[in-house]
Design a protein around this motif. Structure first.
Motif, mmCIF file in Angstrom:
data_model
loop_
_atom_site.group_PDB
_atom_site.id
_atom_site.type_symbol
_atom_site.label_atom_id
_atom_site.label_comp_id
_atom_site.label_asym_id
_atom_site.label_seq_id
_atom_site.Cartn_x
_atom_site.Cartn_y
_atom_site.Cartn_z
ATOM 1 N N MET A 1 0.759 -1.200 0.079
ATOM 2 C CA MET A 1 0.094 0.218 -0.141
ATOM 3 C C MET A 1 0.909 1.148 -0.017
ATOM 4 S SD MET A 1 -3.165 0.763 2.588
ATOM 5 C CE MET A 1 -3.989 -0.605 1.874
ATOM 6 N N ASP A 2 0.463 2.177 -0.934
ATOM 7 C CA ASP A 2 1.248 3.504 -1.135
ATOM 8 C C ASP A 2 1.283 4.580 0.170
ATOM 9 O OD1 ASP A 2 2.954 2.407 -3.697
ATOM 10 O OD2 ASP A 2 0.593 2.217 -4.238
ATOM 11 N N ALA A 3 0.026 4.650 0.216
ATOM 12 C CA ALA A 3 -0.421 5.964 1.350
ATOM 13 C C ALA A 3 -1.679 5.313 1.974
ATOM 14 C CB ALA A 3 -0.688 7.213 0.383
ATOM 15 N N ASP A 4 -1.902 6.152 3.007
ATOM 16 C CA ASP A 4 -3.531 5.826 3.562
ATOM 17 C C ASP A 4 -4.295 6.627 2.478
ATOM 18 O OD1 ASP A 4 -2.469 5.105 5.886
ATOM 19 O OD2 ASP A 4 -2.333 6.924 6.741
ATOM 20 N N VAL A 5 -4.355 7.699 2.003
ATOM 21 C CA VAL A 5 -5.075 8.448 0.871
ATOM 22 C C VAL A 5 -4.211 8.658 -0.195
ATOM 23 C CG1 VAL A 5 -6.921 10.088 0.738
ATOM 24 C CG2 VAL A 5 -6.499 9.092 2.918
ATOM 25 N N LEU A 6 -4.986 8.535 -1.404
ATOM 26 C CA LEU A 6 -4.236 9.095 -2.716
ATOM 27 C C LEU A 6 -5.230 9.981 -3.182
ATOM 28 C CD1 LEU A 6 -3.428 5.927 -4.486
ATOM 29 C CD2 LEU A 6 -2.135 7.544 -4.046
ATOM 30 N N VAL A 7 -4.889 11.161 -3.542
ATOM 31 C CA VAL A 7 -5.800 12.353 -3.754
ATOM 32 C C VAL A 7 -5.538 12.500 -5.485
ATOM 33 C CG1 VAL A 7 -6.368 14.749 -3.765
ATOM 34 C CG2 VAL A 7 -5.892 13.390 -1.822
ATOM 35 N N VAL A 8 -6.283 12.485 -6.261
ATOM 36 C CA VAL A 8 -6.165 12.783 -7.582
ATOM 37 C C VAL A 8 -6.655 14.006 -8.177
ATOM 38 C CG1 VAL A 8 -6.615 11.607 -10.215
ATOM 39 C CG2 VAL A 8 -6.580 10.147 -8.224
ATOM 40 N N THR A 242 -1.791 1.999 -4.706
ATOM 41 C CA THR A 242 -2.894 1.613 -3.949
ATOM 42 C C THR A 242 -2.792 2.471 -2.600
ATOM 43 O OG1 THR A 242 -1.436 -0.100 -3.001
ATOM 44 C CG2 THR A 242 -2.864 -0.665 -4.725
ATOM 45 N N ALA A 243 -4.281 2.414 -1.991
ATOM 46 C CA ALA A 243 -4.383 3.113 -0.670
ATOM 47 C C ALA A 243 -5.462 2.548 0.082
ATOM 48 C CB ALA A 243 -4.471 4.565 -0.979
ATOM 49 N N ARG A 244 -5.795 2.959 1.200
ATOM 50 C CA ARG A 244 -6.767 2.578 2.136
ATOM 51 C C ARG A 244 -8.120 3.555 1.374
ATOM 52 N NH1 ARG A 244 -5.752 3.901 7.893
ATOM 53 N NH2 ARG A 244 -7.856 3.058 8.549
ATOM 54 N N GLN A 245 -7.960 4.583 0.709
ATOM 55 C CA GLN A 245 -9.073 5.604 0.262
ATOM 56 C C GLN A 245 -8.417 6.585 -0.904
ATOM 57 O OE1 GLN A 245 -12.542 6.112 1.561
ATOM 58 N NE2 GLN A 245 -12.384 6.543 -0.412
ATOM 59 N N VAL A 246 -9.329 6.675 -1.819
ATOM 60 C CA VAL A 246 -9.325 7.286 -3.039
ATOM 61 C C VAL A 246 -10.026 8.559 -3.220
ATOM 62 C CG1 VAL A 246 -8.982 7.432 -5.574
ATOM 63 C CG2 VAL A 246 -7.843 5.566 -4.456
ATOM 64 N N VAL A 247 -9.339 9.692 -3.357
ATOM 65 C CA VAL A 247 -10.385 10.791 -3.523
ATOM 66 C C VAL A 247 -10.010 11.272 -4.887
ATOM 67 C CG1 VAL A 247 -10.590 13.186 -3.003
ATOM 68 C CG2 VAL A 247 -10.105 11.848 -1.054
ATOM 69 N N VAL A 248 -11.189 11.544 -5.740
ATOM 70 C CA VAL A 248 -10.902 12.172 -7.024
ATOM 71 C C VAL A 248 -11.305 13.666 -7.069
ATOM 72 C CG1 VAL A 248 -11.933 12.279 -9.318
ATOM 73 C CG2 VAL A 248 -11.366 10.057 -8.098
ATOM 74 N N ALA A 249 -10.079 14.557 -7.415
ATOM 75 C CA ALA A 249 -10.141 15.808 -7.108
ATOM 76 C C ALA A 249 -9.877 16.549 -8.094
ATOM 77 C CB ALA A 249 -9.355 16.416 -6.049
ATOM 78 N N THR A 250 -10.730 16.115 -9.396
ATOM 79 C CA THR A 250 -10.509 17.075 -10.556
ATOM 80 C C THR A 250 -11.541 17.942 -11.052
ATOM 81 O OG1 THR A 250 -11.558 15.115 -11.824
ATOM 82 C CG2 THR A 250 -9.107 14.669 -11.292
ATOM 83 N N ASP A 251 -11.620 18.420 -12.127
ATOM 84 C CA ASP A 251 -12.929 19.231 -12.463
ATOM 85 C C ASP A 251 -13.759 18.313 -13.004
ATOM 86 O OD1 ASP A 251 -12.119 18.094 -15.075
ATOM 87 O OD2 ASP A 251 -11.383 20.037 -15.865
ATOM 88 N N GLY A 252 -15.140 18.785 -13.429
ATOM 89 C CA GLY A 252 -16.159 17.894 -13.461
ATOM 90 C C GLY A 252 -15.904 16.922 -14.764
ATOM 91 N N PRO A 253 -15.484 17.248 -16.054
ATOM 92 C CA PRO A 253 -15.597 16.564 -17.002
ATOM 93 C C PRO A 253 -14.564 15.196 -16.790
ATOM 94 C CG PRO A 253 -15.537 18.529 -17.844
ATOM 95 C CD PRO A 253 -15.573 18.804 -16.141
ATOM 96 N N ARG A 254 -13.204 15.488 -16.217
ATOM 97 C CA ARG A 254 -12.287 14.426 -15.780
ATOM 98 C C ARG A 254 -12.999 13.628 -14.545
ATOM 99 N NH1 ARG A 254 -8.960 11.207 -17.182
ATOM 100 N NH2 ARG A 254 -7.067 11.133 -16.140
#
Length: 411
Positions: A1-8, A242-254
């Motif tokens: 596991m690479d992190a607790d949380v991955l933020v994209v 990989t992570a415990r949780q992923v956050v998708v923090a992109t603009d709407g279309p992406r």
């Protein structure tokens, strides 16, 4: 596991989310496809000029900015607290009576010449004028009819010059000229403009996301384009994370591509930047308030009069912004003529510094109005101004909400 949380995504929402999680003691990695942080807030340096990608302003009155941003460190340079409206008979100047006392004579002349229209503006803005005590503005607006701003202005009986000024000023803020934005959101923005002076940081708008990213250090990985997200696995161009949780923090279309969610339609803008050795002394935003506008610009400004750091010594920087969309004219020669017309100068000797087309600049906010959308989408958490209000305020708040959702899940 690479992190607790991955933020994209390393825009304002992703950076705010990552900062909250980092401060809570979690290992966070932010993956950003571009070569710098900021998302849609980026600043280019061209021959000594600072040019933001799309004409953007920071309103220090936003509650999220006051709470989570070191505003003093940005060295804000404020525009004049008013607008210069070009009419058939000349330029009418309207200013905030408290924040721009120097504009008071011109504002008074315009108001005295249009008393019925002033009364209509006050009817439209009535929720902003009523004593509220401890009642939040959003609660006051909840009792307002949930209609588009054009219908709300019609109901208030606003027409004539002041209607055109309001419409064309808001067109540049909301990136729409059909009045489709929810009236409640338009009033919220009007309230913010009344409380703060829109400004530019001394080092350009990108200084804002760079400040948010600084405490995260090398946890922000630029140049890592994400190709897919499945549960707690993120597939980038070079490897899988990989992570415990992923956050998708992109603009709407992406976000639609990566998370498969419904997002609002987006609105686009094209901003052209010009340089010249001389320029009008005005630090106001200029709009075309004629019955028949003579060009496509929603606004024009001598940016270097308000923000001297945006131009090198001996030069000035102007901008003109027009809406993108089918059938809209954005030819440089056309927008140049219109910018010169609005600023009252001959633009033939201006030199183009940069031109930016931003097709997904803001999410649409039509009626019926919803200030927030869920950040939890199945296994994923999603944030961005498309989850909140289409603004810097909305982006920061959505990042905060996303972080709180992640913290609840990790607990």
């Amino acid at each position: 596991m690479d992190a607790d949380v991955l933020v994209v995504g390393a825009g304002l929402a992703g950076l705010r989310c990552a900062r909250v999680l980092h401060d809570a003691g979690h290992e966070v990695v932010v993956l950003e496809a571009a070569d710098a942080v900021g998302g849609r807030i980026r600043t280019d340096r061209v021959d000594g000029f600072l040019v933001d990608r799309g004409f953007q302003l920071l309103n220090p009155a936003y509650p999220a900015v006051r709470r989570w941003v070191d505003v003093d460190a940005l060295g804000l340079q404020g525009f004049g607290a008013g607008v210069a409206a070009v009419t058939e008979s000349g330029t009418a100047v309207l200013g905030h009576p408290m924040r721009a006392p120097g504009l008071l004579p011109g504002t008074a002349r315009t108001a005295l010449a249009h008393p019925r229209e002033v009364a209509a503006v006050l009817r439209w803005a009535a929720p902003l004028l009523r004593p509220r005590g401890r009642t939040r503005l959003s609660e006051v607006l909840a009792g307002r009819a949930d209609v588009g701003r054009a219908e709300a202005l019609d109901r208030a009986g606003l027409d004539g010059l002041l209607r055109r000024v309001v419409d064309r000023f808001l067109a540049g803020v909301l990136l729409e000229d059909d009045g489709s934005t929810a009236d409640r959101f338009a009033l919220l923005l009007a309230w913010m403009f009344a409380r703060g002076v829109p400004s530019l940081p001394v080092d350009g708008m990108q200084a804002l996301p760079e400040q948010l990213a600084a405490p995260l250090g090398d946890r922000v990985r630029i140049g890592h384009r994400v190709e897919g997200v499945t549960g707690a696995t993120v597939t980038a161009a070079d490897r899988t994370w990989t992570a415990r949780q992923v956050v998708v923090a992109t603009d709407g279309p992406r976000a639609r591509e990566l998370a498969g969610i419904e997002v609002p339609a987006t609105k686009g803008v094209v901003t052209t930047w010009w340089s010249a050795t001389d320029a009008p002394s005005s630090d106001l935003l200029h709009v075309d308030a004629r019955r028949d506008p003579r060009g496509p610009l929603v606004n024009a400004a001598v940016v270097s009069r308000a923000a001297p750091s945006y131009a090198p010594p001996g030069r000035h920087l102007m901008q003109g912004s027009a809406l993108l969309g089918p059938g809209r004219v954005t030819d440089e020669a056309v927008v140049r003529r219109h910018a010169g017309d609005l600023l009252g100068v001959d633009p033939t000797r201006w030199e183009v510094v940069a031109r930016h087309e931003v097709p997904d600049a803001l999410p649409a906010q039509p009626a019926p109005y919803s200030a927030t959308r869920p950040v939890r989408v199945g296994e994923l958490v999603v944030c961005g101004d498309h989850r909140d209000t289409g603004s810097i305020q909305g982006a920061l708040v959505s990042g905060q909400r996303a972080a709180e959702a992640v913290l609840a899940a990790l607990r």
